[in-house]
Design a protein around this motif. Structure first.
Motif, PDB file in Angstrom:
ATOM      1  N   LEU A 238      44.770  36.698  83.462  1.00 55.02           N
ATOM      2  CA  LEU A 238      44.610  35.246  83.358  1.00 55.02           C
ATOM      3  C   LEU A 238      45.368  34.701  82.148  1.00 55.02           C
ATOM      4  O   LEU A 238      46.063  33.679  82.251  1.00 55.02           O
ATOM      5  CB  LEU A 238      43.124  34.898  83.258  1.00 55.02           C
ATOM      6  CG  LEU A 238      42.770  33.421  83.067  1.00 55.02           C
ATOM      7  CD1 LEU A 238      43.368  32.560  84.161  1.00 55.02           C
ATOM      8  CD2 LEU A 238      41.246  33.245  83.007  1.00 55.02           C
ATOM      9  N   GLN A 239      45.247  35.359  81.003  1.00 52.25           N
ATOM     10  CA  GLN A 239      45.982  34.923  79.817  1.00 52.25           C
ATOM     11  C   GLN A 239      47.481  35.020  80.034  1.00 52.25           C
ATOM     12  O   GLN A 239      48.242  34.134  79.623  1.00 52.25           O
ATOM     13  CB  GLN A 239      45.557  35.758  78.612  1.00 52.25           C
ATOM     14  CG  GLN A 239      44.128  35.492  78.155  1.00 52.25           C
ATOM     15  CD  GLN A 239      43.654  36.512  77.139  1.00 52.25           C
ATOM     16  OE1 GLN A 239      44.099  37.672  77.145  1.00 52.25           O
ATOM     17  NE2 GLN A 239      42.735  36.104  76.274  1.00 52.25           N
ATOM     18  N   HIS A 240      47.910  36.094  80.699  1.00 51.15           N
ATOM     19  CA  HIS A 240      49.342  36.257  80.933  1.00 51.15           C
ATOM     20  C   HIS A 240      49.868  35.178  81.867  1.00 51.15           C
ATOM     21  O   HIS A 240      50.982  34.666  81.684  1.00 51.15           O
ATOM     22  CB  HIS A 240      49.627  37.647  81.519  1.00 51.15           C
ATOM     23  CG  HIS A 240      51.078  38.006  81.514  1.00 51.15           C
ATOM     24  ND1 HIS A 240      51.883  37.856  82.622  1.00 51.15           N
ATOM     25  CD2 HIS A 240      51.880  38.469  80.533  1.00 51.15           C
ATOM     26  CE1 HIS A 240      53.110  38.239  82.333  1.00 51.15           C
ATOM     27  NE2 HIS A 240      53.141  38.610  81.067  1.00 51.15           N
ATOM     28  N   ARG A 241      49.074  34.803  82.863  1.00 54.84           N
ATOM     29  CA  ARG A 241      49.497  33.733  83.775  1.00 54.84           C
ATOM     30  C   ARG A 241      49.624  32.413  83.030  1.00 54.84           C
ATOM     31  O   ARG A 241      50.584  31.646  83.254  1.00 54.84           O
ATOM     32  CB  ARG A 241      48.489  33.605  84.913  1.00 54.84           C
ATOM     33  CG  ARG A 241      48.811  32.497  85.917  1.00 54.84           C
ATOM     34  CD  ARG A 241      50.173  32.678  86.531  1.00 54.84           C
ATOM     35  NE  ARG A 241      50.507  31.613  87.466  1.00 54.84           N
ATOM     36  CZ  ARG A 241      51.735  31.175  87.692  1.00 54.84           C
ATOM     37  NH1 ARG A 241      52.768  31.701  87.039  1.00 54.84           N
ATOM     38  NH2 ARG A 241      51.959  30.216  88.568  1.00 54.84           N
ATOM     39  N   LEU A 242      48.694  32.130  82.127  1.00 55.14           N
ATOM     40  CA  LEU A 242      48.774  30.913  81.326  1.00 55.14           C
ATOM     41  C   LEU A 242      50.032  30.931  80.455  1.00 55.14           C
ATOM     42  O   LEU A 242      50.740  29.917  80.350  1.00 55.14           O
ATOM     43  CB  LEU A 242      47.531  30.775  80.446  1.00 55.14           C
ATOM     44  CG  LEU A 242      47.474  29.556  79.530  1.00 55.14           C
ATOM     45  CD1 LEU A 242      47.554  28.258  80.329  1.00 55.14           C
ATOM     46  CD2 LEU A 242      46.203  29.590  78.676  1.00 55.14           C
ATOM     47  N   LEU A 243      50.330  32.070  79.868  1.00 51.90           N
ATOM     48  CA  LEU A 243      51.531  32.194  79.039  1.00 51.90           C
ATOM     49  C   LEU A 243      52.785  31.938  79.864  1.00 51.90           C
ATOM     50  O   LEU A 243      53.716  31.247  79.419  1.00 51.90           O
ATOM     51  CB  LEU A 243      51.580  33.596  78.411  1.00 51.90           C
ATOM     52  CG  LEU A 243      52.795  33.923  77.554  1.00 51.90           C
ATOM     53  CD1 LEU A 243      52.877  32.998  76.338  1.00 51.90           C
ATOM     54  CD2 LEU A 243      52.758  35.391  77.111  1.00 51.90           C
ATOM     55  N   GLU A 244      52.836  32.481  81.087  1.00 55.89           N
ATOM     56  CA  GLU A 244      53.985  32.251  81.965  1.00 55.89           C
ATOM     57  C   GLU A 244      54.172  30.758  82.247  1.00 55.89           C
ATOM     58  O   GLU A 244      55.302  30.253  82.266  1.00 55.89           O
ATOM     59  CB  GLU A 244      53.800  33.001  83.289  1.00 55.89           C
ATOM     60  CG  GLU A 244      53.950  34.506  83.185  1.00 55.89           C
ATOM     61  CD  GLU A 244      53.742  35.193  84.514  1.00 55.89           C
ATOM     62  OE1 GLU A 244      54.444  36.195  84.793  1.00 55.89           O
ATOM     63  OE2 GLU A 244      52.888  34.742  85.302  1.00 55.89           O
ATOM     64  N   LEU A 245      53.070  30.050  82.457  1.00 55.71           N
ATOM     65  CA  LEU A 245      53.159  28.620  82.749  1.00 55.71           C
ATOM     66  C   LEU A 245      53.557  27.828  81.512  1.00 55.71           C
ATOM     67  O   LEU A 245      54.238  26.806  81.616  1.00 55.71           O
ATOM     68  CB  LEU A 245      51.826  28.124  83.304  1.00 55.71           C
ATOM     69  CG  LEU A 245      51.504  28.620  84.722  1.00 55.71           C
ATOM     70  CD1 LEU A 245      50.043  28.400  85.063  1.00 55.71           C
ATOM     71  CD2 LEU A 245      52.408  27.907  85.744  1.00 55.71           C
ATOM     72  N   TRP A 246      53.135  28.261  80.333  1.00 56.60           N
ATOM     73  CA  TRP A 246      53.604  27.623  79.102  1.00 56.60           C
ATOM     74  C   TRP A 246      55.113  27.786  78.942  1.00 56.60           C
ATOM     75  O   TRP A 246      55.813  26.865  78.555  1.00 56.60           O
ATOM     76  CB  TRP A 246      52.905  28.242  77.896  1.00 56.60           C
ATOM     77  CG  TRP A 246      51.502  27.781  77.655  1.00 56.60           C
ATOM     78  CD1 TRP A 246      50.901  26.656  78.147  1.00 56.60           C
ATOM     79  CD2 TRP A 246      50.511  28.445  76.861  1.00 56.60           C
ATOM     80  NE1 TRP A 246      49.607  26.575  77.705  1.00 56.60           N
ATOM     81  CE2 TRP A 246      49.333  27.654  76.909  1.00 56.60           C
ATOM     82  CE3 TRP A 246      50.496  29.619  76.111  1.00 56.60           C
ATOM     83  CZ2 TRP A 246      48.171  28.005  76.229  1.00 56.60           C
ATOM     84  CZ3 TRP A 246      49.339  29.972  75.439  1.00 56.60           C
ATOM     85  CH2 TRP A 246      48.189  29.173  75.497  1.00 56.60           C
ATOM     86  N   LEU A 247      55.594  28.964  79.256  1.00 57.02           N
ATOM     87  CA  LEU A 247      57.011  29.272  79.057  1.00 57.02           C
ATOM     88  C   LEU A 247      57.904  28.602  80.100  1.00 57.02           C
ATOM     89  O   LEU A 247      59.002  28.146  79.786  1.00 57.02           O
ATOM     90  CB  LEU A 247      57.230  30.791  79.122  1.00 57.02           C
ATOM     91  CG  LEU A 247      56.925  31.588  77.848  1.00 57.02           C
ATOM     92  CD1 LEU A 247      56.847  33.063  78.169  1.00 57.02           C
ATOM     93  CD2 LEU A 247      57.989  31.320  76.787  1.00 57.02           C
ATOM     94  N   GLY A 248      57.475  28.557  81.344  1.00 55.17           N
ATOM     95  CA  GLY A 248      58.361  28.091  82.406  1.00 55.17           C
ATOM     96  C   GLY A 248      59.494  29.081  82.591  1.00 55.17           C
ATOM     97  O   GLY A 248      59.282  30.295  82.630  1.00 55.17           O
ATOM     98  N   ASP A 249      60.721  28.580  82.676  1.00 58.60           N
ATOM     99  CA  ASP A 249      61.865  29.475  82.877  1.00 58.60           C
ATOM    100  C   ASP A 249      62.532  29.871  81.566  1.00 58.60           C
ATOM    101  O   ASP A 249      63.633  30.408  81.554  1.00 58.60           O
ATOM    102  CB  ASP A 249      62.893  28.818  83.803  1.00 58.60           C
ATOM    103  CG  ASP A 249      63.400  27.481  83.246  1.00 58.60           C
ATOM    104  OD1 ASP A 249      62.961  27.072  82.142  1.00 58.60           O
ATOM    105  OD2 ASP A 249      64.232  26.837  83.928  1.00 58.60           O
ATOM    106  N   ARG A 250      61.871  29.627  80.444  1.00 59.90           N
ATOM    107  CA  ARG A 250      62.441  29.975  79.135  1.00 59.90           C
ATOM    108  C   ARG A 250      62.015  31.387  78.736  1.00 59.90           C
ATOM    109  O   ARG A 250      61.111  31.974  79.327  1.00 59.90           O
ATOM    110  CB  ARG A 250      61.969  28.969  78.074  1.00 59.90           C
ATOM    111  CG  ARG A 250      62.357  27.531  78.387  1.00 59.90           C
ATOM    112  CD  ARG A 250      61.616  26.553  77.494  1.00 59.90           C
ATOM    113  NE  ARG A 250      60.164  26.635  77.681  1.00 59.90           N
ATOM    114  CZ  ARG A 250      59.281  26.010  76.931  1.00 59.90           C
ATOM    115  NH1 ARG A 250      59.696  25.253  75.917  1.00 59.90           N
ATOM    116  NH2 ARG A 250      57.987  26.120  77.159  1.00 59.90           N
ATOM    117  N   ASN A 251      62.664  31.935  77.713  1.00 62.35           N
ATOM    118  CA  ASN A 251      62.308  33.282  77.254  1.00 62.35           C
ATOM    119  C   ASN A 251      62.129  33.334  75.735  1.00 62.35           C
ATOM    120  O   ASN A 251      62.308  34.387  75.127  1.00 62.35           O
ATOM    121  CB  ASN A 251      63.356  34.313  77.697  1.00 62.35           C
ATOM    122  CG  ASN A 251      64.734  34.031  77.119  1.00 62.35           C
ATOM    123  OD1 ASN A 251      64.913  33.110  76.324  1.00 62.35           O
ATOM    124  ND2 ASN A 251      65.713  34.832  77.526  1.00 62.35           N
TER     125      ASN A 251
END
Length: 687
Positions: A238-251
């Motif tokens: 769940l935390q990792h999914r939230l992080l992915e959404l914060w990042l979007g397509d950036r790295n």
């Protein structure tokens, strides 16, 4: 008081070691930092942020640093402030998500955000009652933990049976998977009826909003451009999914973690996000932090050996620590007849350390289960040693602390010319503080300890920052929000899980026996290895003094059925000395054989030979103009002095002597062992 001035880029980087500098210099992502215990990861990350700010790469208000605990977030904010950096958001996943959820709720959902329930127990009990499932307090706790696992694993009630079976879970509190799935559904209904949410919902709701509302996701991504995530080995799906959404397509992401400290898999955390980071980000920069500045070589040697015995189960992402501190006391190993004897002996030893100058607040007793605490509480009380149990009532929730903060706020509005530490003392005197600790123990002493820790914090802030009363009160408010309690002068009693992220001068690891470590509930290879990592976490909490102990029997006069933890096989010294502190093995051949394969400490070695080896090393170091530790580390010299090898093939087995060092120094080392003049090849290409 003027704010600290941000140092220049060169000054920042010059304050770091080579590996930390590599972290701080890599300002753009993706970056993966594999940081061993005590290697200065927080220092490296905060200097990285400061370096990014001073060079103009980062706008501090667009940086979000995510930590595992509120205490760690508070510490990071303090360090950044001391470097002259302000505006960076350092928060836990939950705190960051709640801040965003509160802001976006009116636009995304409408109305006010539901109340967050602090404890699931009443709702779990109600759900169980609706299903006709009889539960007690312990069953409710276990069911609540299973609900949390499902939610952080993003598993719904409909998917629970299949997902739990795949994960090797067998339900909870004696209830099968189907019953737990039904309870999950009824629990969610009960929350909806009461218009409340739980802590996991904060993340789930924010994930849903960001996934469904592109405009809100764009606004969040515009605000936060650079992300740092600490303790990445403990991130949940769940935390990792939230992080992915914060990042979007950036790295623009820097993650920091240590697979050897993965101890929360049972809660849904997964180290795979750390171990597979390079696969997800093929262009990632990977930096390993291996220099341990926290612990003595004796402690580091034991920690490395605990992990080394994991064999094939050890992850390739794990780091082997290299001690940087001078040699310290030998690790102590003690065996006792029963739990009461063990607790009493630990209390006596703690008293000796305190009388020897070690602060009580720098001493910890760590155990596997909270049920073990009682015996040590009683023993410390009888020995007249103050203590606090970590995991009990939160510091800022205590009545005496709440009352004191109210009075201090009032005093801050009319400080006048009175120095802040003096004014704090005047205020706290009115609620029970006195310069001398009360002679009685129990609640009276605990209240005094709480108030005295506020006095100590006032002195510390006045000395380090020149803080005035308003600044002191502001610091208390920030610490209360982060649950970052000031130091209380007493030995700490804590579970191994609660000790993660903390450190002390002296650590007592108690109950290191089969059934406790590993815990009897651990089933399967993965669960057993997590227990090994838990021991590793405990060992690496110690800076200087470390003692491991266990009792052969639970009760006085009981059968001696316990045996020491399997994780210490080949490490624990011979029990010829009757189970107390062990000296050198009486059988020198056995001692040499053990030293070839096990962790050794200085009391295992011939002290005269250790001294001769150190003199030889110093002569070589002076001749080739290199630091002594680059030739052979103290731990290697001690291993040589314990093993006393007579041939190169025996010397080659010892940790710290690879092919290059064997060729360069092997004959000379063997000569020193034999008591001869160490002549022969002394290559200058040895390091």
């Amino acid at each position: 008081m003027s704010a600290p001035t941000l140092p220049g880029a060169e000054e920042l980087l010059a304050a770091l070691d080579e590996d930390q500098r590599a972290v701080a210099s890599q300002l753009t992502g993706p970056v993966c930092v594999l940081a061993g215990a005590g290697t200065g990861k927080t220092r490296a990350v905060t200097y990285r942020i400061a370096h990014g700010v001073v060079t103009g790469v980062y706008n501090p208000t667009t940086v979000l640093a995510v930590t595992f605990t509120a205490r760690a977030a508070g510490e990071m904010r303090t360090r950044l402030r001391e470097l002259g950096v302000s505006g960076v958001q350092a928060r836990t996943f939950h705190a960051a998500a709640l801040r965003q959820l509160s802001y976006f709720w009116p636009a995304a959902i409408g109305g006010g955000i539901p109340r967050i329930v602090e404890h699931k127990a009443p709702l779990i009990a109600e759900a169980a009652g609706r299903l006709g499932v009889a539960v007690d307090r312990i069953a409710i706790r276990d069911l609540a933990a299973e609900v949390e696992w499902a939610k952080v694993s993003m598993v719904t009630a409909e998917d629970y049976v299949a997902a739990a079976a795949r994960a090797g879970r067998s339900g909870a509190a004696g209830q099968d998977l189907t019953t737990v799935a039904r309870l999950l559904s009824v629990y969610e209904d009960a929350k909806t009826e009461r218009h409340v949410i739980d802590f996991e919902d904060v993340l789930l709701l924010m994930v849903g909003i960001l996934a469904e509302r592109g405009d809100i996701a764009a606004e969040v991504r515009k605000q936060y451009r650079h992300f740092i995530v600490d303790e990445f080995q403990d991130v949940s799906p769940l935390q990792h999914r939230l992080l992915e959404l914060w990042l979007g397509d950036r790295n623009e992401l820097c993650v920091v973690g240590d697979v050897s400290q993965t101890i929360y898999s049972f809660t849904g955390a997964s180290p795979r996000y750390l171990t597979e980071f390079g696969r997800r980000h093929p262009d990632a920069t990977v930096v390993r932090l291996v220099r341990d500045y926290r612990s003595t070589p004796q402690v580091v040697s034991l920690a490395n050996n605990v992990l080394a015995r994991a064999g094939r189960a050890r992850s390739s992402a794990a780091v082997e620590l290299r001690a940087q501190r001078p040699s310290g006391p030998a690790v102590r190993f003690e065996t006792h007849d029963d739990d009461e004897s063990e607790a009493r002996a630990v209390a006596v030893r703690i008293g000796e350390l305190v009388r020897g100058g070690v602060k009580a607040s720098e001493i910890a007793v760590l155990y596997r289960t909270n049920a073990q605490a009682e015996a040590f509480e009683q023993a410390l009380s009888q020995a007249g040693v103050g203590y606090l149990v970590r995991g009990g009532e939160r510091f800022f929730s205590r009545k005496e602390v709440r009352d004191a903060v109210v009075l201090l706020r009032g005093a801050a509005r009319s400080q006048g010319e009175t120095p802040m530490p003096e004014l704090v003392r005047d205020v706290l005197t009115s609620v029970g503080w006195a310069p001398e600790a009360p002679a009685v123990r129990g609640a009276v002493r605990e209240r005094w300890e709480s108030l005295n820790s506020l006095v100590g914090l006032a002195d510390e802030l006045a000395a380090s920052r020149g803080a005035d009363m308003p600044e002191f009160v502001a610091e208390l408010g920030e610490r209360a929000a982060a649950q970052h309690a000031p130091t209380v002068e007493g030995a700490t009693l804590a579970s191994l899980h609660a000790a993660k992220g903390l450190e002390w001068d002296a650590v007592f690891l108690v109950g290191v026996s089969e059934g406790l470590l590993p815990i009897s509930l651990a089933e399967g290879d993965e669960a057993i290895e997590e227990e090994r990592r838990l021991l590793y976490v405990g060992v690496t909490r110690a800076r200087e003094h470390l003692q491991l102990s266990y009792a052969r029997s639970r009760n006085t006069g009981g059968r001696a059925t316990r045996r020491r933890s399997r994780f210490l096989d080949g490490i624990w010294p011979s029990e010829e000395a009757g189970g107390r502190r062990h000296g050198r093995h009486s059988d020198s051949r056995a001692g040499r054989r053990d030293a070839l394969t096990a962790a050794v400490t200085e009391h295992d070695a011939d002290p005269d030979l250790v001294e001769r080896l150190r003199r030889w090393r110093a002569e070589v170091a002076e001749r080739i103009e290199k630091p002594a530790f680059t030739i052979l580390h103290d731990t290697t010299l001690i291993a040589v002095a314990a093993a006393q090898p007579r041939e190169l093939r025996h010397l080659a087995i010892l940790r710290g002597i690879g092919p290059t060092k064997l060729e360069a120094y092997g004959p000379a080392i063997l000569a020193v062992v034999r008591g001869e003049d160490p002549v022969g090849n002394q290559s200058e290409e040895s390091s």
